[in-house]
Scaffold this active site. Sequence first.
Site, PDB file in Angstrom:
ATOM      1  N   GLY A 179       7.248 133.979  -7.364  1.00 17.99           N
ATOM      2  CA  GLY A 179       7.005 134.655  -8.616  1.00 17.99           C
ATOM      3  C   GLY A 179       5.796 135.576  -8.598  1.00 17.99           C
ATOM      4  O   GLY A 179       5.812 136.638  -9.222  1.00 17.99           O
ATOM      5  N   GLN A 219      -0.245 127.389  -8.866  1.00 17.18           N
ATOM      6  CA  GLN A 219      -0.636 127.939  -7.562  1.00 17.18           C
ATOM      7  C   GLN A 219      -1.933 128.752  -7.645  1.00 17.18           C
ATOM      8  O   GLN A 219      -2.131 129.701  -6.883  1.00 17.18           O
ATOM      9  CB  GLN A 219       0.505 128.786  -6.967  1.00 17.18           C
ATOM     10  CG  GLN A 219       1.757 127.967  -6.725  1.00 17.18           C
ATOM     11  CD  GLN A 219       2.945 128.792  -6.242  1.00 17.18           C
ATOM     12  OE1 GLN A 219       2.984 130.008  -6.405  1.00 17.18           O
ATOM     13  NE2 GLN A 219       3.922 128.112  -5.656  1.00 17.18           N
ATOM     14  N   GLY A 269      11.058 121.281  22.123  1.00 21.12           N
ATOM     15  CA  GLY A 269       9.992 120.925  21.200  1.00 21.12           C
ATOM     16  C   GLY A 269       9.482 122.128  20.451  1.00 21.12           C
ATOM     17  O   GLY A 269       9.326 122.111  19.222  1.00 21.12           O
ATOM     18  N   GLU A 307      -0.484 116.234  27.216  1.00 25.43           N
ATOM     19  CA  GLU A 307      -1.455 116.487  28.265  1.00 25.43           C
ATOM     20  C   GLU A 307      -1.948 115.184  28.879  1.00 25.43           C
ATOM     21  O   GLU A 307      -2.112 114.176  28.218  1.00 25.43           O
ATOM     22  CB  GLU A 307      -2.644 117.267  27.710  1.00 25.43           C
ATOM     23  CG  GLU A 307      -2.268 118.644  27.204  1.00 25.43           C
ATOM     24  CD  GLU A 307      -3.469 119.376  26.657  1.00 25.43           C
ATOM     25  OE1 GLU A 307      -4.328 119.793  27.459  1.00 25.43           O
ATOM     26  OE2 GLU A 307      -3.544 119.527  25.439  1.00 25.43           O
TER      27      GLU A 307
END
Length: 572
Positions: free
Chosen positions: A30, A115, A443, A475
């Site tokens: 909006g 918002q 992924g 990792e």
Amino acid sequence: MKTDPDSVAGLVARSLKRRGVERVFALCGGHIMPIWMRLDAEGVRIVDVRDERAAVHMAQAHAELTGQLGVALVTAGPGVTNAMTGIANAHVSRAPVLVLSGTSPRAQENRGGLQDLDHTRLVRAITRYARTVREPDLALAELDEAISRAMGEGGEPGPAYIDFPTDTLRSVVPKAVQLEEHLRPKPRPAAGPDPDRIAEAVDLLWSARRVLVISGRGARGAGPELVALLDRLGAVYLDTGESRGLVPDAHPSVVGAMRGAVMGDADVVLTVGRRLDFQLAYGSPAVFGGAKFVRLADIPAELRDNRRGAVEVLASPAESLRALVEAAGNRAPALDRAWATKLRASHEERARKLRQTMANAPPGGDGRLHPNRVLAALQDAMGPDAIVVVDGGDFLSFARVGLSAPAMLDPGPFGCIGVGVPYGIAAGLAFPDRPVVVATGDGAFGFNAIEVDTAVRHKAPVLIVVANNGAWQIEVHDQAVTHGKVVGTRLQFSDHAAMARAFGMHAERVETEEQLKPAIERALANRPALIDAVVTPEAVSSDAKTGLAWVPDLQPLAAWDEAERKWRRGGA
């Protein structure tokens, strides 16, 4: 409700149109409807996406591949916060992106409206310019400044952010302040190189025995000038992820497969629009020895980071390269031709072995395809003018060396995996007549898989190839703890092809070598398309074995870090 062409929203749309913006990547809301409606009225194509992060990724890819401004339009609140990963990625990559948004009407600011959020405070650290424009009469001037900052005028390029209260967007701007100087497109000022600095650079480069040239983001648009310099000087050359494809693989200066050796051998290193960041060991003497640096760039960030140059030239890289060749005239370079020839021969041998290894990569113990088989088949099929996007964790380590094209994009120095699908969509829309291929791990694909819907709705001619190994690599920094094994978590061998077909995309699941080649051929002929290539999780890249599989060119850093520690202790 119609929006007046002379409103702030109308002037934003008109200004973008005047500057050659053909498409804006956006998600509706909006607070931004006035801009949305005026963009449509001006004939600017709106590529509506499923997530704001993808909108900014698409704007970045458009900017990186075309050299033009990329534009994203996102709504207030969560629209902006969703976009922040894309903004941060463009910030680190120094990509010229304009992000537009809206805010609560002025009378409702700071009163708990829908918002209601101070967006500019959130994004200021990762943008070149961030402003909320409340005064309608200043809108054009502020937009002009935001675009100029994004394009790098007055500093380095990167994302600029600007938003407007919704009542400001609908406010009419008097004709008297709709100044042509703010509406018209403007070429980026190009500073010519200092002749004295060019002369110094020529003396150093033409008297050196082992010259290495490294290009980066700032060299884009200077491909012919870069090739002319290499031809004239005979130097060896390394590209980086920022400049893949500027110099053809067949050029005799290219020695990418000898990256580690050549960086230690060179006595002079010429950087062209390239930062000395982690991918180049920060220019450390532990890696580059006593080499002197000559640095060419049009922004300071690519001129003097980490290592200062013996000569530094702040100017357009294309003009600087051209000036070097002209200033050298008929002067014969002192380059050690035997050194350069040997490096090129070693590079070609390694490249040949890599192609052979890829083509003959055996399946895993589970009978599933090796990722290199998929990449070899792609390389054979996609043609010489392809645009390639590589994305993923461990799969990225395979793809960044297994694929080559005149234009390539990857997650970049921010290591932002998940960019593959949105980058590919933007590339397909910008270059519909060229093959566009996204090679992504499963992924990474998951981050923006929903944008398959965007590709179908906008008929983006892209081929997405998902290396589906059902594994999420993580990792490993302590091999002793894991007894030399690579640690990962399990995903499903999900049927990504079935998902793509549900959105109306041509899609096939490939599980055998016999299925691979014909499936790729059909997919290239029916883009947008997706191939779900089931590959063995047993295939592990050399990067993953050192626990550094997430970002391109990290694998050698384990050795470089140790070399630097030894050098600092005086033991090298």
